[in-house]
Design an enzyme around this catalytic site. Structure first.
Site, PDB file in Angstrom:
ATOM      1  N   ALA A 256       0.845  -3.404  -4.158  1.00 33.98           N
ATOM      2  CA  ALA A 256       1.053  -2.040  -4.647  1.00 33.98           C
ATOM      3  C   ALA A 256       2.502  -1.800  -5.084  1.00 33.98           C
ATOM      4  CB  ALA A 256       0.647  -1.040  -3.575  1.00 33.98           C
ATOM      5  N   HIS A 257       2.762  -0.596  -5.530  1.00 34.75           N
ATOM      6  CA  HIS A 257       4.070  -0.241  -6.089  1.00 34.75           C
ATOM      7  C   HIS A 257       5.192  -0.329  -5.048  1.00 34.75           C
ATOM      8  CE1 HIS A 257       3.917   3.795  -4.190  1.00 34.75           C
ATOM      9  NE2 HIS A 257       2.622   3.630  -4.335  1.00 34.75           N
TER      10      HIS A 257
END
Lengths: 347, 347, 347
Positions: free
Chosen positions: C240-241
């Site tokens: 994820a980010h």
């Protein structure tokens, strides 16, 4: 692209304190910002960053008190967080600006493409497709026969939409997502082999939906798999045939929803959670990451965890109890020893 | 495409009761069907729908008794369910009819393409590839050097097949699936870094296999990863290097099979299940969703659940016992209290 | 491609015993090898295969004693395993040799392509992209604006790299992987709907990284998602980010890492494991398959298992204890019975 404090203040209706010509070409967090960066301070708790930041411009709230001198040029606005979010969006809009029809692309003569479209090279628009206005179809996307897209739809590179599917306004679908592949339906034969059950339904995606990279949403066997307005689906999520996902539900990465499940509105699914087939999930349910749902959830707005799932508090308590098992076993052993002694004493 | 009751009865060898010219252009469930829809009733339990449906035509069993007047035109056949399934298939065949070689596509001069092929635009057929008859290679597919496809193979848009892989007759592979990417093999160096172990084997997919969207099947390090005849693999499934999946095994979405696992025939894996490396799974095993298999299963035709896995009944019982733990702890506490009192009495 | 024993011995600096002209065109395990195959024996434990193999050539260690006659031609080298690995690599290099720029492909005039590039048909290289030397961009790849690739980077077919991302030397990225799609970030509105938070950061991938098929790595909201040197990521993994993955960490298939997690160096994540948001994972941690990490791991080089996780030994013990619960309950019941009797005796 460079912008001055003056430009930005004008855009945000803010007031400048410092160098009107201070110039920035990127956005950054206040504690990480370097020279040439624009940042913001919304939470007074982090005020100290204001006095140490290397940002060239910082956006702050109108009512922010300054206890020390600030090196950066300041722009004051009503709401620094909203103002910065607005800049993020504008920045992104510029970054993602694409238009025109690149060659070679494949657009069937019967397809209708709305105004102001971007169709990237190697994109494929099939027979009887309808695209609304302002759609961006990046390279290597495939849109099958009779698909309908609303306005302002973005398909990032390599998205596939199978035939007959419908996608609403403002949808954002990330690379590699597959919309409308066949539901997993097979009828067993006496010899152990399977016959495929033809999957002739479609997928309907309502307005304002975002779908992550490499997510898969299967078409219905008959009828429609439906993703209601405002749903946000993360990367690598699986939505099976004939599922309905209620409005504004959020599904985190790698979660899976089995066939014919009906998820309510405002549900939140954590990552790697799963829901077995044909179940209903009440509005506002919150599923912890890796939760396994094996029966319908009828009570709305509750939090759940574990596989198989329990009420979240019970799940936490069960975990504590499992960790205490060696201790419990020891207590039972001690009781057994005492009893053995006691029995000797009594008899 | 419109069909009349007369057309359909002819196709199904059925008899019409009502309007021979009643026309339909879609298929639907009897309870959802509208005007212009064709539906069916196979299970007498749902007879009431027959009297309320808005379908224009309904297919029913020859022996279906009608207790009330029916608005729809009726077609009677020996087996309404089979007849309807046949129509679904025909409908799908028409929907998915594609033929010819679209431009621009890339077909290496050394590639052999069988009769009646569909090669979509932006598809890439590499050196020494062989395609059987009636293959459909949709746009944006990539078939690497020396790959062999049998007859009637469909690769939906964006499928990648790496070099040397072999795919049998009647395979259906959905969008974004990757066949033959490198197995995950690395040799550790003393400094903590890794050297890649070259993966030079291939993937062999036998006849009648279906593979879901964005599923991944890695090539063998040496030798072959083998998917036996009739296997059905759902979306986002991972099959690692050197795995063998036995005939007619069904693997639900997001399941993962680690390297060198050997799965028997007619195994059923629920969604998000996982199998650790180098294990054998006996024929006919049934793995519940989210099951974690950490040792070989030797006994065939049994059901398993949990992570780590147990016999399914034991797994269910363990869950009940975990939920009863607070109660058990309370019983132990009471015993401890009683014993304390008893000891006073005795001494 | 055929090679003789003489050719191979020259390449490996080995000595031939047997037919200098023995020819092979494939590599195989010694127990599976057929005529025309080259194999190796490194582990003396498997010496018996040497006398039964059908391989045409076998590579063995210089110090390997031969107790019986060997049918195959022998090549002796210092280290048979290393020598064979070298051949695997050479074989693979030949198999994967591609060069030149195929048409139609899309290369923006502002893009800089290094020496000795392969750009496949239907690949798309956007504005201001920089490719180092010896890069292989297979068909149907998409490289967005301002992306930088180092030297010797391979993107297999259908890889997407979003704008501004940076990929180091020697990266291998398999088909369908998506680098730099938007982080999953939304701000809730009072009415239950969400506003998208623009994701303007990027992904930085350092040198010597391999990424599996259909894996997804999201860009940072601001700043960078960072994959450090030597990391190996398997198929269908989600990063994820704003995650940082430390050097030489290995992540097995279908694992997921939530936003802003910081993973240390030399961590090993088993398949289908998950890490919740904003946590730190100490260097050298080993996560069992399907582990669920819900708090930071501070102690390095330890093994963990379960969901929620425990020290691996505790996890194993907890599983044993859960299986013994019916037995424990029985012991408590017996104690209750004895106590009831005892109380009668005492009073």
């Amino acid at each position: 692209m460079q912008f001055t404090a003056k430009d930005i203040a004008l855009m945000l209706k803010g007031t400048v304190e410092g160098d009107l010509l201070a110039a920035v070409d990127q956005l950054a967090k206040i504690e990480e910002a370097g020279n040439g960066s624009l940042s913001f301070l919304a939470n007074p708790k982090y005020e100290q960053y204001l006095y140490t930041t290397n940002a060239s411009i910082v956006i702050i709230n109108n009512d922010q008190h300054l206890a020390q001198p600030v090196k950066a040029t300041i722009i004051r606005v009503d709401n620094a967080y909203s103002a910065f979010t607005l800049l993020l969006e504008k920045y992104n809009t510029i970054k993602l600006h694409k238009s025109g029809i690149e060659q070679p692309s494949f657009i069937h003569p019967s397809a209708k493409v709305g105004d102001n479209a971007y169709i990237g090279a190697f994109a494929y628009i099939s027979q009887d497709v309808t695209l609304g206005d302002n759609c961006k179809i990046y390279p290597n996307c495939y849109i099958a026969d009779n698909v309908k897209l609303g306005n302002n739809v973005t398909l990032f590179p390599g998205v596939t939409v199978y035939f007959d599917c419908v996608i609403g306004n403002n949808a954002i679908i990330h690379s590699g997502a597959v919309i409308g592949s066949d539901g997993f339906g097979f009828a067993p034969n006496p010899d152990g082999s399977y016959n495929k059950i033809a999957q002739i339904g479609n997928v309907i995606i309502e307005n304002d939906v975002e779908i992550g990279s490499n997510a898969t949403i299967d078409r219905a066997t008959m009828g429609s798999t439906v993703i209601r307005a405002g749903v946000k689906i993360d990367n690598l999520v699986q939505i099976a045939h004939n599922v309905e996902v209620g409005a504004n539900t959020v599904i985190a990465a790698q979660s899976g929803v089995s066939g014919s499940v009906k998820i309510g509105e405002r549900v939140m699914m954590g990552g790697q959670a799963g829901i077995a087939g044909h179940l209903n999930i009440a509005d506002g349910s919150q599923l912890n990451a890796q939760t396994g749902i094996n029966s319908s959830i009828k009570e709305p707005n509750k939090k759940w965890g574990g596989s198989p799932y329990q009420a979240y508090q019970d799940y936490l308590r069960a975990q504590v109890n499992i960790r205490k098992l060696p201790d419990l076993e020891k207590r039972v052993r001690e009781l057994e020893n005492i009893i053995t002694e006691l029995k000797k004493d009594v008899h």
